[in-house]
Enzyme design. Structure first.
Site, PDB file in Angstrom:
ATOM      1  N   TRP A 102       0.807  -1.222   0.000  1.00  0.00           N
ATOM      2  CA  TRP A 102       0.000   0.000   0.000  1.00  0.00           C
ATOM      3  C   TRP A 102       0.833   1.261   0.000  1.00  0.00           C
ATOM      4  CZ3 TRP A 102      -4.422  -0.373  -2.044  1.00  0.00           C
ATOM      5  CH2 TRP A 102      -5.132  -1.565  -1.942  1.00  0.00           C
ATOM      6  N   ASP A 177      -1.271   6.516   6.783  1.00  0.00           N
ATOM      7  CA  ASP A 177      -2.411   5.718   6.345  1.00  0.00           C
ATOM      8  C   ASP A 177      -2.638   4.628   7.398  1.00  0.00           C
ATOM      9  OD1 ASP A 177      -4.168   3.932   5.213  1.00  0.00           O
ATOM     10  OD2 ASP A 177      -2.947   3.491   3.449  1.00  0.00           O
ATOM     11  N   LYS A 201     -12.341  -1.792   7.490  1.00  0.00           N
ATOM     12  CA  LYS A 201     -11.648  -2.834   8.243  1.00  0.00           C
ATOM     13  C   LYS A 201     -12.035  -2.769   9.723  1.00  0.00           C
ATOM     14  CE  LYS A 201      -8.458  -2.178   4.612  1.00  0.00           C
ATOM     15  NZ  LYS A 201      -8.580  -3.371   3.831  1.00  0.00           N
TER      16      LYS A 201
HETATM   17  N1  PLP Z   1      -4.334   1.476   2.568  1.00  0.00           N
HETATM   18  C1  PLP Z   1      -4.338   0.275   3.181  1.00  0.00           C
HETATM   19  C2  PLP Z   1      -3.407   0.044   4.323  1.00  0.00           C
HETATM   20  C3  PLP Z   1      -5.218  -0.726   2.764  1.00  0.00           C
HETATM   21  O1  PLP Z   1      -5.225  -1.909   3.380  1.00  0.00           O
HETATM   22  C4  PLP Z   1      -6.090  -0.466   1.693  1.00  0.00           C
HETATM   23  C5  PLP Z   1      -7.046  -1.490   1.227  1.00  0.00           C
HETATM   24  O2  PLP Z   1      -7.064  -2.613   1.641  1.00  0.00           O
HETATM   25  C6  PLP Z   1      -6.031   0.785   1.073  1.00  0.00           C
HETATM   26  C7  PLP Z   1      -5.159   1.740   1.539  1.00  0.00           C
HETATM   27  C8  PLP Z   1      -6.922   1.119  -0.079  1.00  0.00           C
HETATM   28  O3  PLP Z   1      -8.177   1.304   0.411  1.00  0.00           O
HETATM   29  P1  PLP Z   1      -9.443   1.627  -0.511  1.00  0.00           P
HETATM   30  O4  PLP Z   1      -9.787   0.369  -1.200  1.00  0.00           O
HETATM   31  O5  PLP Z   1     -10.449   2.071   0.504  1.00  0.00           O
HETATM   32  O6  PLP Z   1      -9.070   2.713  -1.439  1.00  0.00           O
END
Ligand code: PLP
Length: 366
Positions: A102, A177, A201
């Site tokens: 990510w 994040d 989550k």
């Molecule tokens: N950041 C992290 C740590 C994630 O686990 C995820 C998705 O699993 C995201 C960002 C992306 O999230 P989204 O699908 O809500 O854009």
């Protein structure tokens, strides 16, 4: 039919009592005669839902008054770009820690929306092949950077910073994040410039994204940005520049209340530690039948990844576990193996059922 335990990485399990309340209130919220989904976002009833969600989140994370809270749309992925578009204005460099899937995506996406150099402050892939985390004391960061960006829990690689990085006093603001570990443990919000997290989550269904912003940073948001991408515009409109994800915000509010009844984040952290320990012990005591090659200091308490070393056996594991009610254990598409996501709402019994199944599967196939 066995009891179902959902180990999905997200959208993920929600507390049963929250789902029951939502079901009871589905057609008539709190005696108002309205389903929440049909309420205008400008109505007093919804404004009260939003206000309470904000207040409860503020209480749970002990968010200081100089931080604003937004519930935006677009998920964590949209925030990757928005933080750069809003907070890099007037700067030449952003420091970005690549520690897994990510943060790597965040890094790449930030490059597309700003002329700033996106400087790799550390690279956990090059350094450790994503089996450990680059430690903050080794991050290459500059006081002149707009901010330093990192991901506290790498959902795909099963890596988590177990402590909030302590940076030197002249470091740029930290933007984190926390999509996959927000509210799983106490944090000191004042250590951060910005925290963001998709809801799906630890917070609720997908659709709402929490953004917590230190007020002084809002001065950086440029009027040249389209309003819908400008944090300042949201703040100026009481968090609602446009129509927010009203139902996910309502659900998040129910989850916040549930967390309060559980004793808050300090208490939930104890459960989370116990759940993670149960699975890591099962892996470590399997004599090598199950493998997790993450350095102990970086093992995630939210996403426990493991495999048997045989793709065929992994497939069998996932299939047989599914028949036993242990659902969504398949690892991320690029990594294979298994991943058990054990967020706040996963009960200890679910984790124990998985640990017992793992032992039984090993006896049968080991
Ligand atoms: N950041 C992290 C740590 C994630 O686990 C995820 C998705 O699993 C995201 C960002 C992306 O999230 P989204 O699908 O809500 O854009």
């Amino acid at each position: 039919m066995p009891k179902i335990y959902n180990f999905s990485a997200g959208p993920a399990v929600l507390p049963e009592s929250v789902l029951q309340t939502a079901q009871q209130e589905m057609l008539d919220y709190n005696g108002t005669g309205f389903p929440v989904m049909t309420l205008s976002h400008r109505s007093d009833i919804f404004l009260s839902i939003l206000h309470h969600a904000e207040q409860d989140l503020r209480q749970l994370l002990n968010i200081p008054n100089n931080y604003k809270i937004l519930f935006m749309q677009g998920g964590g992925s949209t925030q990757f770009e928005l933080v750069a578009m809003n907070f890099a204005n007037g700067f030449k460099r952003i420091d970005s820690v690549i520690s897994g899937n990510w943060s790597r995506i965040a890094h790449e996406q930030m490059m597309k929306v700003t002329d700033c150099t996106i400087h790799t402050a550390a690279h956990g892939g090059e350094q450790f092949n994503y089996t450990d985390l680059p430690q903050p004391e080794n991050w290459d960061i500059s006081p002149d950077s707009a901010f330093v960006h990192y991901v506290s829990n790498e959902t795909v690689h099963g890596l988590q910073y177990n402590l909030v990085p302590k940076l030197s006093a002249d470091s740029p603001p930290m933007i984190c994040d926390m999509s996959s570990d927000i509210l799983s443990r106490p944090i000191n919000v004042a250590d951060f410039g910005v925290i963001y997290a998709g809801a799906q989550k630890n917070v609720g269904p997908s659709g709402a994204t929490i953004v917590i912003i230190r007020e002084d940073l809002l001065e950086r948001c440029s009027d040249k940005l389209p309003n819908v991408w400008n944090y300042q515009r949201y703040i100026a409109n009481n968090g609602m520049y446009n129509t927010p994800a009203t139902y996910p915000i309502y659900m998040a509010g129910l989850v916040f209340r549930w967390l309060q009844t559980q004793g808050g984040v300090a208490k939930i952290e104890q459960f989370n530690n116990l759940k993670a320990q149960t699975l890591y012990d099962t892996i470590d005591q399997s004599g090598g039948f199950y493998r997790n090659n993450i350095a102990p200091r970086a093992r995630s308490k939210m996403n426990v990844i493991f495999n048997t070393g045989s793709e065929e056996l992994d497939k069998k594991f996932i299939f047989e576990a599914d028949l036993r009610g242990l659902k969504s254990l398949k690892g991320y598409k690029t990594l294979g193996g298994m991943r058990a996501s054990i967020y706040n709402a996963m009960p200890l019994e679910g984790v124990q059922a998985l640990a017992e199944f793992m032992q039984e599967f090993q006896r049968k196939h080991g």
